[in-house]
Write a protein that holds these residues in place. Structure first.
Motif, mmCIF file in Angstrom:
data_model
loop_
_atom_site.group_PDB
_atom_site.id
_atom_site.type_symbol
_atom_site.label_atom_id
_atom_site.label_comp_id
_atom_site.label_asym_id
_atom_site.label_seq_id
_atom_site.Cartn_x
_atom_site.Cartn_y
_atom_site.Cartn_z
ATOM 1 N N PRO A 199 2.570 6.853 -2.809
ATOM 2 C CA PRO A 199 3.075 7.155 -1.818
ATOM 3 C C PRO A 199 4.582 7.701 -1.737
ATOM 4 O O PRO A 199 5.166 7.542 -3.089
ATOM 5 C CB PRO A 199 3.171 5.912 -0.865
ATOM 6 C CG PRO A 199 3.283 4.767 -2.033
ATOM 7 C CD PRO A 199 2.606 5.431 -3.387
ATOM 8 N N LEU A 237 -0.718 0.611 4.275
ATOM 9 C CA LEU A 237 -0.661 1.762 3.129
ATOM 10 C C LEU A 237 -1.072 1.024 1.973
ATOM 11 O O LEU A 237 -0.336 0.314 1.392
ATOM 12 C CB LEU A 237 0.620 2.444 3.276
ATOM 13 C CG LEU A 237 0.643 3.741 2.368
ATOM 14 C CD1 LEU A 237 1.682 4.708 3.019
ATOM 15 C CD2 LEU A 237 0.772 3.607 0.884
ATOM 16 N N ILE A 293 0.279 10.122 -0.663
ATOM 17 C CA ILE A 293 0.722 9.789 0.734
ATOM 18 C C ILE A 293 2.052 10.208 1.129
ATOM 19 O O ILE A 293 2.928 9.192 0.853
ATOM 20 C CB ILE A 293 0.350 8.503 1.259
ATOM 21 C CG1 ILE A 293 -1.266 8.010 0.659
ATOM 22 C CG2 ILE A 293 0.314 7.914 2.683
ATOM 23 C CD1 ILE A 293 -1.695 6.570 1.044
#
Lengths: 263, 263
Positions: free
Chosen positions: A226, A241, A204
């Motif tokens: 991420p 997230l 991400i």
């Protein structure tokens, strides 16, 4: 599925010796997108869902704002071309459109240079809540759907979900393409994305986060990591997230109030 | 290394309950490349080796042909800008340069549309041979070097090797960037790439294969999968493509005469 893979002879070596076998590999094809008779971009992709990919790409790049702007979409699968006719395309003045297009991919560009560029433009508004075990169930279902990945090991996948299950699913050699295919379908078929959840097989990064926030999606889940810019944007844009969602574990990095602990 | 990661608070959920801890995530930063006072592209990258990344990018895009064309490289790490002054840049006539630049990334563009476009231009010429166990030893060494990956799980890596070991190593959030950093360093420091081997953590798509063939590199090795277009190009351009190199196994897809079985 068959047209998405190709058999290829391979010499397989292991500590048990060598054998000549056939392997199944994923197909990679160019797709040229033509917007109002102007050739915009050629993407390399998995040759399925070309219409949705083209629409999702145009939306992600900010060129087509919504379904009502699209007059016509013509797909030529054989040569790998999608022609889109749309209203309300800004006059880009020569280079501008191309300059914007230096974007996307694995760390290969930036639609926005920093969080500051997107702040104020989009902020996700959703009271969605989901339990940790519901998230893990979605991830298990997601992995079960990845038939092309299991056959070839060569694709990313993406899904749109609600708290109970997967609504849309796509696979593509590119992690951006897989998400664009999902959103292209949402735009084309007027599928609501508010209060939905996106699952991706990929990392991400900032660009992925911006795509999701633009669709007002409050949660993105990945089995992967991420980046710091992805996290900072998620914080600023109101997106939950979740990374490293694997087996019975997950990391909730931002806006963790949306994830309820199971009793 | 420290400046390449950032600590981020995270809620870690598992079947043992939840805990608030600090996680280490990889940094993602924009790098703007300016060639002869013209802003060309902004890449998202891991902020290390910016000079090599810029040079490698310009070479991969076919804009700078070699070291002797580069007059000056100025790096401003603080703002993320590399300025390159180079001779022999084609006059691109307005849009052309940008149009070419719609490329790269995870299935996000095509420098070349098909194998036919590159045939005749490049064909790797090398009599390199290596044993299967030497390849697996290189892969083990490669994995041992991936410190940023082990810390964050969020980067790709790439290496230039000879049959005995790793010569150059890089990590980046983008699989293209990681390879461009290696080749940028080779170009800048006049490091020979003939008869060398490239290892990548990422999938081997057509664009990756073309990058490698352009440097006259006869072998690319990955723990991941190839695409059919990557394989077709490897066949045509004389590159030995090894995929799924993990533990004691590997798949040799093309030009397998370069891989000698161990006795």
């Amino acid at each position: 599925m068959d047209s998405l893979t190709e058999a290829f002879p391979v010499l397989r070596l292991s500590d048990k010796g060598s054998e000549s076998v056939e392997d199944v590999v994923v197909r990679e094809s160019p797709l040229t997108i033509i917007l109002n008779d102007q050739e915009l971009a050629t993407l390399l992709c998995t040759p399925a869902d070309l219409k949705h990919l083209a629409i999702g790409f145009l939306f992600s790049e900010g060129l087509v704002k919504g379904r009502d702007r699209i007059r016509k979409v013509m797909v030529d699968e054989r040569v790998g071309v999608v022609r889109v006719e749309a209203d309300g395309i800004e006059d880009t003045g020569g280079n501008a459109v191309f300059k914007r297009f230096i974007t996307s991919g694995c760390g290969r560009g930036a639609s926005f240079y920093s969080a500051a560029d997107v702040q104020g433009r989009i902020k996700v508004d959703s009271r969605l809540e989901i339990t940790a075990s519901e998230i893990l169930a979605l991830v298990r279902g997601f992995q079960g759907r990845s038939t092309l990945y299991r056959a070839t090991g060569g694709v990313h996948s993406a899904a749109l979900c609600d708290t109970r299950g997967i609504l849309l699913f796509s696979e593509d050699i590119g992690r951006h393409n897989a998400i664009d295919k999902i959103f292209g379908q949402c735009i084309w078929a007027d599928i609501v994305t508010d209060d939905r959840i996106v699952i991706t097989s990929g990392r991400i990064s900032s660009e992925i986060l911006i795509k999701v926030a633009r669709r007002n999606i409050p949660m993105i889940v990945s089995k992967s990591a991420p980046t710091n810019l992805g996290l900072n944007l998620a914080t600023d844009l109101g997106v939950t997230l979740v990374g490293f969602a694997r087996g019975k574990r997950m990391n909730v990095y931002t806006h963790d109030w949306r994830v309820k602990r199971d009793d």
